[in-house]
Scaffold this motif. Structure first.
Motif, short mmCIF file in Angstrom:
data_model
loop_
_atom_site.label_atom_id
_atom_site.label_comp_id
_atom_site.label_asym_id
_atom_site.label_seq_id
_atom_site.Cartn_x
_atom_site.Cartn_y
_atom_site.Cartn_z
N ASP A 10 -39.74 -91.38 65.46
CA ASP A 10 -40.16 -92.46 66.32
C ASP A 10 -38.91 -93.16 66.90
O ASP A 10 -38.01 -93.79 66.08
CB ASP A 10 -41.17 -93.58 65.60
N GLU A 11 -38.59 -93.00 68.18
CA GLU A 11 -37.29 -93.26 68.46
C GLU A 11 -37.20 -94.89 68.64
O GLU A 11 -36.03 -95.25 68.72
CB GLU A 11 -37.04 -92.66 69.86
N SER A 12 -38.11 -95.35 68.89
CA SER A 12 -38.31 -96.82 69.31
C SER A 12 -38.03 -97.51 67.65
O SER A 12 -37.31 -98.67 67.77
CB SER A 12 -39.51 -97.28 69.99
N ALA A 61 -42.14 -94.48 70.76
CA ALA A 61 -41.70 -93.43 71.34
C ALA A 61 -41.76 -92.10 70.62
O ALA A 61 -40.50 -91.82 70.00
CB ALA A 61 -40.31 -93.67 72.10
#
Length: 86
Positions: free
Chosen positions: A23-25, A2
């Motif tokens: 990168d949120e994930s 993400a």
């Protein structure tokens, strides 16, 4: 994955676009920059850090980003820190 776009070099022109994402994930910063010259890469590889092997592992890379991107990098760091607090 993400990816959240954080910012791009404010002086970006055709063919040059150092960029920062979060990168949120994975809770990681993703940085696109210029490839260093072999002299800088050699200097970085020779730098000794206590407790770590010298050299640059094959799965890692050295990139350059202009200092004018500090506010963008700071924003990315803030995003990563906020994500860790969740």
């Amino acid at each position: 994955m993400a990816l959240r776009f954080i910012g791009i070099d404010p002086n970006t022109g055709t063919g040059e676009s150092p960029t920062v994402w979060f990168d949120e994930s994975m809770n990681e910063l993703i940085i696109q920059g210029w490839k260093p010259g072999s002299e800088l890469e050699t200097e970085c590889a020779a730098f000794e850090v206590p407790g770590h092997a010298s050299g640059i592992p094959d799965h890692e890379a050295v990139v350059r980003v202009p200092a004018r991107m500090v506010p963008i990098l700071r924003e990315a760091c803030d995003a990563a820190e906020r994500a860790e607090l969740r």
